[in-house]
Design a protein around this motif. Structure first.
Motif: not given
Length: 251
Positions: A63-64, A66, A68-71, A76-77, A79, A84
């Motif tokens: 995630q850091s 860039g 993946i995105e976690r909500k 987790t999705t 990107q 990127r």
């Protein structure tokens, strides 16, 4: 000059970094899509036989960077490539991640002669670079990319003795070899990162236009006595490389 404290590369790479590397490869290879969504934490624990803590640390790293995105509540999705920049992401928080980056790509070196450190390099180093240095020149490539991702010049100081002559130039990472053969331990790693214009040699090697922007990373390996024994100078094409670092904030 940016500085990162590093442990000896003899230490085993933490499992969460290994997992992050495996997942990073899969993401960049396009293994995840609408038809194949990113696995849940539970699925990753079971598939890789690791703890939830290991999975969460690996995902935090991706995630850091860039990738993946976690909500909360949405999972987790991955990107999209456009978000990127389609570039190779290199994390660096310790020596283990330097070695992980090296394992994820290939480089073949050739001898570049011996002598003093070039003035254009020495001027960016805060430390003693006197003496004779042996240079090796290499192009780093990634299996997923046709064009090179880096042009690297690696310099080794004469204090390393006969170990330099014994390096296997086709084996990839010279840094890990030199420590094993010379017995010299790394105390810290320092870095100087700057965007510069590609000169003629760099442009030709990286298959770009002269004057195009490249990211230059000058990395110095220092022993516990404060002596610089290796210097690497890498040039990365701007659109093929992204540099990321995570910082743990002390509470």
């Amino acid at each position: 000059m940016a500085e990162a404290t590093a442990k000896s590369p003899k230490a085993r790479v933490p499992r969460y970094l290994q997992l992050a590397g495996e997942l990073r490869d899969a993401i960049l290879a396009g293994d995840f899509s609408d038809a194949t969504p990113f696995p849940t934490e539970t699925a990753l624990c079971k598939e890789h036989n690791v703890s939830r803590f290991t999975v969460r640390e690996a995902l935090k790293r991706l995630q850091s960077e860039g990738l993946i995105e976690r909500k909360r509540g949405s999972g987790t999705t991955v990107q999209p490539a456009a978000a990127r920049g389609g570039a190779l992401h290199q994390p660096l928080s310790n020596v283990g991640e330097i070695l992980q980056y090296a394992r994820d790509s290939q480089v073949a070196y050739e001898a570049g002669g011996s002598g003093s450190i070039p003035d254009e390099v020495a001027g960016h180093i805060d430390g003693d670079v006197s003496g004779s240095w042996t240079c090796f020149r290499g192009l780093r490539r990634s299996p997923q990319r046709r064009r090179p991702i880096a042009l690297t010049h690696a310099y080794f100081h004469e204090l390393l003795g006969e170990a330099v002559a014994s390096l296997d130039l086709s084996a990839g990472t010279l840094f890990s070899q030199i420590e094993k053969m010379s017995g010299i331990r790394v105390g810290k790693v320092t870095q100087d990162i700057q965007a510069v214009a590609a000169d003629t040699d760099t442009a030709r090697a990286l298959e770009i236009e002269e004057g195009d922007p490249v990211l230059r990373i000058i990395r110095c390996y220092v022993d516990p006595k404060g002596r610089i024994f290796e210097i690497s100078v890498s040039h990365h094409p701007g659109e093929r490389f992204a540099y990321s670092m995570h910082i743990d904030v002390e509470s």
